[in-house]
Design a protein around this motif. Structure first.
Motif, PDB file in Angstrom:
ATOM      1  N   MET A   1       8.982  21.569 -12.341  1.00 27.39           N
ATOM      2  CA  MET A   1       8.662  20.352 -11.100  1.00 27.39           C
ATOM      3  C   MET A   1       9.338  18.728 -12.160  1.00 27.39           C
ATOM      4  SD  MET A   1       4.815  20.397  -9.556  1.00 27.39           S
ATOM      5  CE  MET A   1       4.209  22.267  -9.339  1.00 27.39           C
ATOM      6  N   ASN A   2       9.962  18.487 -11.201  1.00 22.30           N
ATOM      7  CA  ASN A   2       9.721  16.833 -12.033  1.00 22.30           C
ATOM      8  C   ASN A   2       9.021  15.209 -11.888  1.00 22.30           C
ATOM      9  OD1 ASN A   2      11.483  14.924 -11.976  1.00 22.30           O
ATOM     10  ND2 ASN A   2      13.460  15.397 -10.216  1.00 22.30           N
ATOM     11  N   ALA A   3       8.937  14.798 -13.125  1.00 16.30           N
ATOM     12  CA  ALA A   3       8.297  14.014 -13.490  1.00 16.30           C
ATOM     13  C   ALA A   3       9.046  12.901 -12.835  1.00 16.30           C
ATOM     14  CB  ALA A   3       7.943  14.018 -14.667  1.00 16.30           C
ATOM     15  N   GLN A   4      10.446  13.060 -11.774  1.00 22.74           N
ATOM     16  CA  GLN A   4      10.653  11.345 -11.409  1.00 22.74           C
ATOM     17  C   GLN A   4       9.726  10.925  -9.934  1.00 22.74           C
ATOM     18  OE1 GLN A   4      14.767  12.061  -9.681  1.00 22.74           O
ATOM     19  NE2 GLN A   4      15.175  10.199 -10.449  1.00 22.74           N
ATOM     20  N   ARG A   5       9.576   9.507  -9.972  1.00 18.57           N
ATOM     21  CA  ARG A   5       8.409   9.056  -9.247  1.00 18.57           C
ATOM     22  C   ARG A   5       9.589   7.732  -8.497  1.00 18.57           C
ATOM     23  NH1 ARG A   5       4.456  10.733  -7.700  1.00 18.57           N
ATOM     24  NH2 ARG A   5       2.965  12.072  -9.229  1.00 18.57           N
ATOM     25  N   LYS A   6       9.598   7.894  -8.002  1.00 19.45           N
ATOM     26  CA  LYS A   6      10.197   6.521  -6.570  1.00 19.45           C
ATOM     27  C   LYS A   6       8.880   5.592  -6.020  1.00 19.45           C
ATOM     28  CE  LYS A   6      13.485   6.044  -3.452  1.00 19.45           C
ATOM     29  NZ  LYS A   6      14.924   6.616  -2.365  1.00 19.45           N
ATOM     30  N   VAL A   7       9.626   4.582  -5.896  1.00 16.03           N
ATOM     31  CA  VAL A   7       8.950   3.962  -5.233  1.00 16.03           C
ATOM     32  C   VAL A   7       8.010   3.651  -3.707  1.00 16.03           C
ATOM     33  CG1 VAL A   7       8.055   1.038  -5.454  1.00 16.03           C
ATOM     34  CG2 VAL A   7       9.113   2.499  -7.486  1.00 16.03           C
ATOM     35  N   SER A   8       7.225   3.855  -3.262  1.00 14.82           N
ATOM     36  CA  SER A   8       7.215   3.849  -1.986  1.00 14.82           C
ATOM     37  C   SER A   8       7.651   2.999  -1.282  1.00 14.82           C
ATOM     38  CB  SER A   8       5.366   4.270  -1.555  1.00 14.82           C
ATOM     39  OG  SER A   8       5.791   3.828   0.179  1.00 14.82           O
ATOM     40  N   ARG A   9       8.551   2.666   0.243  1.00 13.15           N
ATOM     41  CA  ARG A   9       8.762   2.390   0.972  1.00 13.15           C
ATOM     42  C   ARG A   9       7.842   1.076   1.733  1.00 13.15           C
ATOM     43  NH1 ARG A   9      14.598   5.453   2.077  1.00 13.15           N
ATOM     44  NH2 ARG A   9      15.401   5.414  -0.188  1.00 13.15           N
ATOM     45  N   LEU A  10       6.825   1.626   1.954  1.00 15.62           N
ATOM     46  CA  LEU A  10       6.139   0.988   2.649  1.00 15.62           C
ATOM     47  C   LEU A  10       5.127  -0.132   2.182  1.00 15.62           C
ATOM     48  CD1 LEU A  10       3.091   4.032   3.577  1.00 15.62           C
ATOM     49  CD2 LEU A  10       4.958   2.655   4.822  1.00 15.62           C
ATOM     50  N   PRO A  11       5.076  -1.326   3.040  1.00 16.17           N
ATOM     51  CA  PRO A  11       4.658  -2.781   3.099  1.00 16.17           C
ATOM     52  C   PRO A  11       2.874  -2.235   2.600  1.00 16.17           C
ATOM     53  CG  PRO A  11       4.791  -2.156   5.164  1.00 16.17           C
ATOM     54  CD  PRO A  11       5.508  -1.242   4.536  1.00 16.17           C
ATOM     55  N   GLU A  12       1.999  -2.897   1.696  1.00 18.53           N
ATOM     56  CA  GLU A  12       0.815  -3.093   1.462  1.00 18.53           C
ATOM     57  C   GLU A  12      -0.342  -3.129   2.652  1.00 18.53           C
ATOM     58  OE1 GLU A  12      -1.949  -2.329  -1.443  1.00 18.53           O
ATOM     59  OE2 GLU A  12       0.667  -2.868  -2.240  1.00 18.53           O
ATOM     60  N   PHE A  13      -1.005  -2.110   2.764  1.00 21.18           N
ATOM     61  CA  PHE A  13      -1.391  -2.761   4.047  1.00 21.18           C
ATOM     62  C   PHE A  13      -3.318  -2.642   3.602  1.00 21.18           C
ATOM     63  CE2 PHE A  13      -4.736  -0.467   6.940  1.00 21.18           C
ATOM     64  CZ  PHE A  13      -4.033  -1.038   8.059  1.00 21.18           C
ATOM     65  N   ASP A  14      -3.520  -3.739   4.365  1.00 22.22           N
ATOM     66  CA  ASP A  14      -4.811  -3.581   4.887  1.00 22.22           C
ATOM     67  C   ASP A  14      -6.141  -3.766   5.210  1.00 22.22           C
ATOM     68  OD1 ASP A  14      -6.952  -5.498   3.248  1.00 22.22           O
ATOM     69  OD2 ASP A  14      -6.115  -7.833   3.662  1.00 22.22           O
ATOM     70  N   ARG A  15      -6.359  -2.974   5.113  1.00 24.38           N
ATOM     71  CA  ARG A  15      -7.382  -2.308   6.261  1.00 24.38           C
ATOM     72  C   ARG A  15      -8.356  -3.811   7.365  1.00 24.38           C
ATOM     73  NH1 ARG A  15     -11.067   2.443   6.844  1.00 24.38           N
ATOM     74  NH2 ARG A  15     -11.484   2.503   9.105  1.00 24.38           N
ATOM     75  N   ALA A  16      -8.550  -4.401   5.891  1.00 23.05           N
ATOM     76  CA  ALA A  16      -8.933  -5.957   6.716  1.00 23.05           C
ATOM     77  C   ALA A  16      -8.446  -7.162   7.537  1.00 23.05           C
ATOM     78  CB  ALA A  16      -9.846  -6.723   5.478  1.00 23.05           C
ATOM     79  N   ALA A  17      -7.133  -6.203   7.528  1.00 20.50           N
ATOM     80  CA  ALA A  17      -6.477  -7.644   8.506  1.00 20.50           C
ATOM     81  C   ALA A  17      -5.685  -6.089   9.526  1.00 20.50           C
ATOM     82  CB  ALA A  17      -4.977  -7.710   7.904  1.00 20.50           C
ATOM     83  N   ALA A  18      -6.327  -5.260   9.355  1.00 18.22           N
ATOM     84  CA  ALA A  18      -5.736  -4.321  10.531  1.00 18.22           C
ATOM     85  C   ALA A  18      -5.907  -4.519  12.162  1.00 18.22           C
ATOM     86  CB  ALA A  18      -6.293  -2.744  10.610  1.00 18.22           C
ATOM     87  N   THR A  19      -5.077  -4.818  13.279  1.00 13.33           N
ATOM     88  CA  THR A  19      -5.340  -4.969  13.988  1.00 13.33           C
ATOM     89  C   THR A  19      -6.463  -4.096  14.854  1.00 13.33           C
ATOM     90  OG1 THR A  19      -3.631  -3.354  15.292  1.00 13.33           O
ATOM     91  CG2 THR A  19      -2.963  -5.830  14.431  1.00 13.33           C
ATOM     92  N   ALA A  20      -7.359  -4.293  16.443  1.00 11.67           N
ATOM     93  CA  ALA A  20      -7.905  -3.449  16.832  1.00 11.67           C
ATOM     94  C   ALA A  20      -7.445  -2.374  16.890  1.00 11.67           C
ATOM     95  CB  ALA A  20      -9.056  -3.924  18.391  1.00 11.67           C
ATOM     96  N   GLU A  21      -6.352  -1.855  17.421  1.00  8.52           N
ATOM     97  CA  GLU A  21      -5.824  -0.642  17.331  1.00  8.52           C
ATOM     98  C   GLU A  21      -5.302   0.044  16.665  1.00  8.52           C
ATOM     99  OE1 GLU A  21      -4.831  -4.060  18.691  1.00  8.52           O
ATOM    100  OE2 GLU A  21      -4.421  -3.760  20.303  1.00  8.52           O
ATOM    101  N   GLN A  22      -4.766  -0.729  15.221  1.00  6.40           N
ATOM    102  CA  GLN A  22      -5.119  -0.054  13.954  1.00  6.40           C
ATOM    103  C   GLN A  22      -6.343   0.610  13.796  1.00  6.40           C
ATOM    104  OE1 GLN A  22      -3.013  -3.603  12.204  1.00  6.40           O
ATOM    105  NE2 GLN A  22      -0.804  -2.183  11.503  1.00  6.40           N
ATOM    106  N   GLN A  23      -7.975  -0.404  13.648  1.00  8.96           N
ATOM    107  CA  GLN A  23      -8.779   0.371  12.806  1.00  8.96           C
ATOM    108  C   GLN A  23      -9.037   1.001  14.123  1.00  8.96           C
ATOM    109  OE1 GLN A  23      -9.436  -1.183  10.260  1.00  8.96           O
ATOM    110  NE2 GLN A  23     -11.260  -0.395  10.406  1.00  8.96           N
ATOM    111  N   ALA A  24      -8.815   1.479  15.231  1.00 11.72           N
ATOM    112  CA  ALA A  24      -9.078   2.447  15.827  1.00 11.72           C
ATOM    113  C   ALA A  24      -9.057   4.136  15.650  1.00 11.72           C
ATOM    114  CB  ALA A  24      -9.344   2.522  17.537  1.00 11.72           C
ATOM    115  N   VAL A  25      -7.802   4.068  15.254  1.00  9.05           N
ATOM    116  CA  VAL A  25      -6.684   5.342  14.853  1.00  9.05           C
ATOM    117  C   VAL A  25      -7.521   5.113  13.225  1.00  9.05           C
ATOM    118  CG1 VAL A  25      -4.959   6.163  13.662  1.00  9.05           C
ATOM    119  CG2 VAL A  25      -4.668   4.588  15.599  1.00  9.05           C
ATOM    120  N   LEU A  26      -7.455   4.496  12.516  1.00  9.37           N
ATOM    121  CA  LEU A  26      -7.648   4.908  11.123  1.00  9.37           C
ATOM    122  C   LEU A  26      -9.202   5.688  11.409  1.00  9.37           C
ATOM    123  CD1 LEU A  26      -6.968   1.155   9.210  1.00  9.37           C
ATOM    124  CD2 LEU A  26      -5.572   4.048   9.109  1.00  9.37           C
ATOM    125  N   ASP A  27     -10.526   4.376  11.965  1.00 15.46           N
ATOM    126  CA  ASP A  27     -11.366   5.397  13.026  1.00 15.46           C
ATOM    127  C   ASP A  27     -11.443   6.839  12.504  1.00 15.46           C
ATOM    128  OD1 ASP A  27     -12.400   2.876  11.136  1.00 15.46           O
ATOM    129  OD2 ASP A  27     -12.592   2.077  13.634  1.00 15.46           O
TER     130      ASP A  27
END
Length: 189
Positions: free
Chosen positions: A1-27
């Motif tokens: 197994m490889n120990a190398q790590r790559k940084v995620s390309r996702l922007p930071e997600f703040d659930r408190a700032a989620a739209t109503a549609e995003q919140q519904a999916v997460l829930d």
């Protein structure tokens, strides 16, 4: 197994700032059989409609195909190995082991080799999956074996499971997503 790590390309997600549609999916994800956001969901949440459709398809493909959990998880690990999807392997490896997939089988998959199967159903799942990914179709003999063993509906569902987990693998790979802990990566980057 490889120990190398790559940084995620996702922007930071703040659930408190989620739209109503995003919140519904997460829930829905968190209250469903998964109970967590491991996997592609934090990438898909940027498109809540895609996230909603994909997570519902995924819940069906993971829990409703008609295949025993052991065979579904084997198909997922074969997919993870084919796509070299780090997080997909990290998430599903312990589930597969608990469901009865042997360590010898998983070790062979990690090395890119055909495992030696004690169970003919596992061999059929592997052969069907590899043939579909490599040839982009399944020959008549392999299809007939799958349909005879699992039935037509479950064979259709197997194709859906493989397509869904290929989508998951692509998402995880494009956004450089990893498991949530510091385990070594299963595949070289």
């Amino acid at each position: 197994m490889n120990a190398q790590r790559k940084v995620s390309r996702l922007p930071e997600f703040d659930r408190a700032a989620a739209t109503a549609e995003q919140q519904a999916v997460l829930d829905e994800i968190l209250s469903g059989p998964r109970g967590n956001l491991a996997g592609p969901f934090l990438a898909w949440i940027a498109s809540p409609e895609l996230a909603q459709h994909a997570q519902r398809l995924g819940a069906y493909c993971r829990y409703g195909t008609g295949l025993p959990l052991r065979l579904s998880e084997l198909a997922i690990l074969v997919t993870a190995a084919q796509w070299r999807a780090q997080a997909e392997w990290q998430i599903h490896y312990p589930i597969a082991i608990e469901a009865g997939v042997s360590v010898d089988v998983t070790d062979a998959l990690l090395l890119g080799r055909r495992p030696t199967f004690a169970d003919p159903d596992e061999a059929l799942i592997y052969d069907f999956t590899i043939e579909l990914y490599d040839a982009k179709r399944v020959c008549d003999a392999t299809f007939a074996k799958a349909e005879q063993r699992f039935g037509h509906e479950t064979t259709v569902n197997l194709v859906g499971l493989l397509g869904y987990y290929a989508l998951v693998a692509m998402t995880l790979n494009v956004f450089a997503m990893r498991g949530s802990d510091d385990r070594p990566l299963p595949f070289a980057e």
